[in-house]
Design an enzyme around this catalytic site. Structure first.
Site, PDB file in Angstrom:
ATOM      1  N   GLU A   1      -4.408  -6.395  14.817  1.00  9.25           N
ATOM      2  CA  GLU A   1      -4.411  -5.456  14.247  1.00  9.25           C
ATOM      3  C   GLU A   1      -5.801  -4.063  14.434  1.00  9.25           C
ATOM      4  O   GLU A   1      -5.481  -3.484  14.542  1.00  9.25           O
ATOM      5  CB  GLU A   1      -3.432  -5.494  12.683  1.00  9.25           C
ATOM      6  CG  GLU A   1      -2.978  -4.132  12.636  1.00  9.25           C
ATOM      7  CD  GLU A   1      -2.083  -4.476  11.619  1.00  9.25           C
ATOM      8  OE1 GLU A   1      -0.665  -5.106  11.385  1.00  9.25           O
ATOM      9  OE2 GLU A   1      -2.603  -4.274  10.508  1.00  9.25           O
TER      10      GLU A   1
ATOM     11  N   LYS B   1       0.809  -1.050   0.241  1.00  7.46           N
ATOM     12  CA  LYS B   1      -0.199   0.067   0.215  1.00  7.46           C
ATOM     13  C   LYS B   1       0.681   0.922  -0.360  1.00  7.46           C
ATOM     14  O   LYS B   1       0.854   2.193  -0.762  1.00  7.46           O
ATOM     15  CB  LYS B   1      -1.159   0.140   0.810  1.00  7.46           C
ATOM     16  CG  LYS B   1      -1.798   0.963   1.366  1.00  7.46           C
ATOM     17  CD  LYS B   1      -2.430   0.900   2.044  1.00  7.46           C
ATOM     18  CE  LYS B   1      -3.261   2.663   3.005  1.00  7.46           C
ATOM     19  NZ  LYS B   1      -4.378   2.631   3.884  1.00  7.46           N
TER      20      LYS B   1
ATOM     21  N   HIS C   1      -4.677 -33.216  17.881  1.00  4.52           N
ATOM     22  CA  HIS C   1      -3.485 -33.840  17.724  1.00  4.52           C
ATOM     23  C   HIS C   1      -2.499 -33.335  18.162  1.00  4.52           C
ATOM     24  O   HIS C   1      -1.049 -33.495  18.952  1.00  4.52           O
ATOM     25  CB  HIS C   1      -3.278 -34.751  16.987  1.00  4.52           C
ATOM     26  CG  HIS C   1      -3.951 -36.036  16.525  1.00  4.52           C
ATOM     27  ND1 HIS C   1      -4.323 -37.281  17.038  1.00  4.52           N
ATOM     28  CD2 HIS C   1      -4.948 -35.578  15.762  1.00  4.52           C
ATOM     29  CE1 HIS C   1      -5.214 -37.663  16.274  1.00  4.52           C
ATOM     30  NE2 HIS C   1      -6.125 -37.012  15.088  1.00  4.52           N
TER      31      HIS C   1
ATOM     32  N   GLY D   1      -5.013  -2.078   4.784  1.00  2.00           N
ATOM     33  CA  GLY D   1      -3.740  -3.174   4.763  1.00  2.00           C
ATOM     34  C   GLY D   1      -4.577  -4.154   4.514  1.00  2.00           C
ATOM     35  O   GLY D   1      -4.681  -5.318   3.723  1.00  2.00           O
ATOM     36  N   ARG D   2      -5.301  -4.178   5.467  1.00  2.00           N
ATOM     37  CA  ARG D   2      -6.030  -5.557   6.073  1.00  2.00           C
ATOM     38  C   ARG D   2      -7.773  -5.705   5.710  1.00  2.00           C
ATOM     39  O   ARG D   2      -7.596  -7.040   6.064  1.00  2.00           O
ATOM     40  CB  ARG D   2      -5.839  -5.989   8.447  1.00  2.00           C
ATOM     41  CG  ARG D   2      -6.500  -4.832   8.442  1.00  2.00           C
ATOM     42  CD  ARG D   2      -5.966  -4.960   9.982  1.00  2.00           C
ATOM     43  NE  ARG D   2      -6.977  -3.652  10.581  1.00  2.00           N
ATOM     44  CZ  ARG D   2      -6.104  -2.552  11.113  1.00  2.00           C
ATOM     45  NH1 ARG D   2      -4.674  -2.672  10.274  1.00  2.00           N
ATOM     46  NH2 ARG D   2      -6.505  -1.517  11.389  1.00  2.00           N
TER      47      ARG D   2
ATOM     48  N   GLU E   1      10.368  -4.612   4.820  1.00  2.00           N
ATOM     49  CA  GLU E   1      11.011  -6.031   4.056  1.00  2.00           C
ATOM     50  C   GLU E   1      10.286  -6.262   2.460  1.00  2.00           C
ATOM     51  O   GLU E   1      10.752  -6.657   1.841  1.00  2.00           O
ATOM     52  CB  GLU E   1       9.705  -6.638   5.184  1.00  2.00           C
ATOM     53  CG  GLU E   1       9.998  -6.800   6.588  1.00  2.00           C
ATOM     54  CD  GLU E   1       8.871  -6.150   7.309  1.00  2.00           C
ATOM     55  OE1 GLU E   1       8.998  -4.225   6.985  1.00  2.00           O
ATOM     56  OE2 GLU E   1       8.840  -6.109   8.606  1.00  2.00           O
TER      57      GLU E   1
ATOM     58  N   LYS F   1       9.009  -0.686  13.971  1.00  2.00           N
ATOM     59  CA  LYS F   1       9.464  -0.295  12.549  1.00  2.00           C
ATOM     60  C   LYS F   1      10.705   0.595  12.955  1.00  2.00           C
ATOM     61  O   LYS F   1      12.080   0.547  12.445  1.00  2.00           O
ATOM     62  CB  LYS F   1       8.970   0.140  12.022  1.00  2.00           C
ATOM     63  CG  LYS F   1       7.688  -0.576  11.471  1.00  2.00           C
ATOM     64  CD  LYS F   1       6.475  -0.244  10.491  1.00  2.00           C
ATOM     65  CE  LYS F   1       5.601  -1.179  10.167  1.00  2.00           C
ATOM     66  NZ  LYS F   1       4.782  -0.215   9.505  1.00  2.00           N
TER      67      LYS F   1
HETATM   68  O1  F6P Z   1       0.618  -2.964   1.957  1.00  2.00           O
HETATM   69  P1  F6P Z   1       2.210  -2.147   2.960  1.00  2.00           P
HETATM   70  O2  F6P Z   1       1.880  -0.867   3.039  1.00  2.00           O
HETATM   71  O3  F6P Z   1       3.682  -2.710   2.442  1.00  2.00           O
HETATM   72  O4  F6P Z   1       1.530  -2.460   4.189  1.00  2.00           O
HETATM   73  C1  F6P Z   1       1.943  -3.589   4.669  1.00  2.00           C
HETATM   74  C2  F6P Z   1       1.141  -4.279   6.451  1.00  2.00           C
HETATM   75  O5  F6P Z   1       2.407  -3.203   7.043  1.00  2.00           O
HETATM   76  C3  F6P Z   1       1.041  -2.869   8.215  1.00  2.00           C
HETATM   77  O6  F6P Z   1       1.385  -1.283   8.276  1.00  2.00           O
HETATM   78  C4  F6P Z   1       1.993  -3.240   9.599  1.00  2.00           C
HETATM   79  O7  F6P Z   1       3.007  -3.121   9.493  1.00  2.00           O
HETATM   80  C5  F6P Z   1       0.019  -3.839   7.818  1.00  2.00           C
HETATM   81  O8  F6P Z   1      -1.099  -2.794   8.490  1.00  2.00           O
HETATM   82  C6  F6P Z   1      -0.355  -4.017   6.552  1.00  2.00           C
HETATM   83  O9  F6P Z   1      -0.601  -4.773   5.667  1.00  2.00           O
END
Ligand code: F6P
Length: 528
Positions: free
Chosen positions: A333, A192, A364, A247-248, A198, A492
């Site tokens: 979240e 987003k 199990h 995002g979620r 990462e 972060k």
């Molecule tokens: O889509 P992006 O901006 O890479 O964010 C990834 C994820 O990181 C977050 O902001 C949390 O760290 C989530 O809410 C989001 O889904």
């Protein structure tokens, strides 16, 4: 909320029901199984094994009304800035036709564009030749939704093979692309913000792996179009969305591109239609038969009235293996919040810990604790009545186990029963006395059972939207903003200066414990 009469009424019912075993609740009301089961089309939510009764549920409905859930729902669908800390509307429903889109945002056109691109990829018509593998690089909401859905819809995935890379651990990308051909692999960078550490690190690594093919073999999904351009992804392979999509909650947007490539545009539309059907139900059904509202209220009952801090989500469906992880982000979240929308301490427990694994595997491993441990862990069982393509006998075994677990949790097997059974089997009195406490199940442990006909794109879309709206209702009752996630920011920020400290031994201002851990890691790495 916690000072209202409605809240007190719910707690009074909890005080009444806490000492009453589920066995007694069933014995007292022969109509209980029917009275506490709710359905919309083929989707049903059975609350009869929750430790509540009709009167308690009525009190919970009173709480929902007192919290203004209906008005808050209207504000949500009207596009009010319900995500107040970020000044944003929350309108992921508009992506699937479940709410009007904000004026000026070309939701339909954008959807058609990314679906047309998906079809081009599926048809093998991308410049550079046919694509055999698609690697989606994203994390959190830019990974969990499509990864969960791609696994759920394996029988519908008749396009290129789909892969997902999320972790900044370099092993994730390396293991994923091992054996793939860069000339025949499309890499989608899904983010987003297009700034997530990462994802951007993995995107750079993937670009290196693609080498000369990178120019033709990368696409991006983001609200940050400038960021995509700066990364070098040409405009025709960049698909946007809007800040009113959290995002979620973004699976319905172009973040679903990888899924659309796997299942094709028609099934992706069915997936959206399933979610839109749930939007309609949530908007229109009266609270007393509104599935997301009822599920939310059962959750409030568990968390606040009964004081149980976690929920095990157990899909009896191997293809829903990633659903617990998906719901972890969606729920934790969203509602893992300690202050109200006004910034005051919330004054009650909010989002529970969500965890789980598919059944029967879970039986199990950790079900022992759920049956006989000292904590009560409510369970959400989720299952389809019919298999897509699996052997029907296996499906009967799967569902028999699901139902039996709910039964065992609710009704247990008391010591007298165990003793009688052991005696009938010829056990010596000494053995009966010694073993009966170990073999007894207290029961009285709650569960909700969610059933639907068959796990297809429509049913999956509807199921996810059910949980999305459940999370909304709970947030509305707790009075929290379910749509921000400030809690993830501090870690972060703190990680940034630690990277050079770990990689190159650069100085970093940090606490003594972290300093010692950095030194330990560097010493271990130097020795190895
Ligand atoms: O889509 P992006 O901006 O890479 O964010 C990834 C994820 O990181 C977050 O902001 C949390 O760290 C989530 O809410 C989001 O889904």
């Amino acid at each position: 909320m916690t000072t209202t009469e409605a809240w007190t009424a719910v707690h009074d019912h909890a005080a009444r029901l806490k000492p009453v075993h589920l066995r007694r609740l069933f014995a007292a009301d022969p109509g209980r199984a029917a009275a506490l089961a709710f359905a919309e089309d083929d989707l049903s939510v059975d609350l009869s094994k929750e430790k509540l009764d009709r009167a308690a549920l009525d009190a919970l409905l009173g709480l929902a009304r007192a919290a203004g859930v209906e008005a808050q729902r209207a504000a949500l669908f009207a596009g009010a800035p319900v995500n107040a800390t970020e000044g944003r509307a929350v309108l992921h429903m508009a992506l699937r036709g479940g709410a009007p889109a904000p004026a000026g945002d070309d939701v339909d056109g954008t959807r058609e564009r990314f679906l047309a691109f998906a079809e081009t990829v599926r048809a093998g018509q991308l410049p550079g030749g046919p694509v055999r593998d698609v690697v989606n690089i994203g994390i959190g909401g830019s990974d969990l939704g499509p990864a969960m859905a791609a696994r759920a819809l394996v029988p519908d995935c008749d396009g290129p093979r789909l892969h997902f890379v999320s972790n900044v651990d370099g092993a994730h990308l390396a293991d994923t692309v091992a054996g793939l051909d860069p000339a025949r692999t499309l890499v989608i960078v899904a983010s987003k913000t297009f700034t997530t550490q990462e994802t951007m690190a993995n995107a750079r690594l993937a670009r290196d792996w693609l080498g000369a093919h990178a120019a033709e073999r990368m696409a991006a999904v983001s609200t940050n179009l400038d960021g995509c351009a700066a990364f070098g992804i040409p405009q025709e392979r960049v698909f946007g969305f809007w800040d009113w999509v959290g995002g979620r909650y973004s699976l319905w947007s172009a973040i679903g591109l990888v899924l659309a490539i796997g299942i094709g545009a028609a099934r992706f539309r069915a997936f959206l239609a399933g979610a839109a059907a749930m939007d309609r139900h949530f908007r229109e059904a009266p609270l007393e038969r509104n599935l997301p509202v009822l599920l939310a209220l059962a959750g409030i009952w568990r968390r606040n009235a009964m004081g149980w801090p976690s929920v095990a989500v157990i899909p009896y469906d191997q293809r829903l293996a990633r659903l617990p992880a998906y719901l972890q982000q969606l729920d934790m979240e969203s509602n893992g919040k300690r202050v109200t929308r006004a910034g005051a301490p919330v004054g009650t427990a909010t989002g529970p810990v969500i965890w789980g694994e598919p059944g029967t595997n879970a039986q199990h491993s950790f079900f022992q604790l759920i049956h006989q441990g000292t904590d009560v862990v409510p369970v959400d069982f989720i299952a389809a009545a019919t298999p897509r393509d699996a052997d029907p006998r296996h499906h009967a075994m799967l569902l028999a186990n699901c139902l039996a677990q709910g039964q065992a949790l609710a009704f247990g097997r008391d010591t007298a029963e165990v003793e009688a059974e052991m005696a009938a089997a010829g056990a010596a009195p000494e053995a009966i006395a010694r073993l009966a406490p170990h073999r007894s199940f207290p029961g009285d442990r709650p569960s909700t059972t969610i059933l639907f006909r068959r796990l297809d794109p429509h049913a999956l879309g509807r199921l996810i939207a059910l949980f999305e709206h459940k999370v909304f209702v709970q947030g509305a009752i707790w009075g929290v903003n379910s749509y921000d996630q400030w809690g993830v920011e501090l870690g972060k920020a703190l990680a940034r200066p630690l990277i050079p400290a770990l990689a190159e031994g650069a100085a970093a201002e940090t606490d003594p414990s972290t300093r010692a851990l950095i030194d330990r890691i560097r010493a271990l790495a130097a020795g190895g």
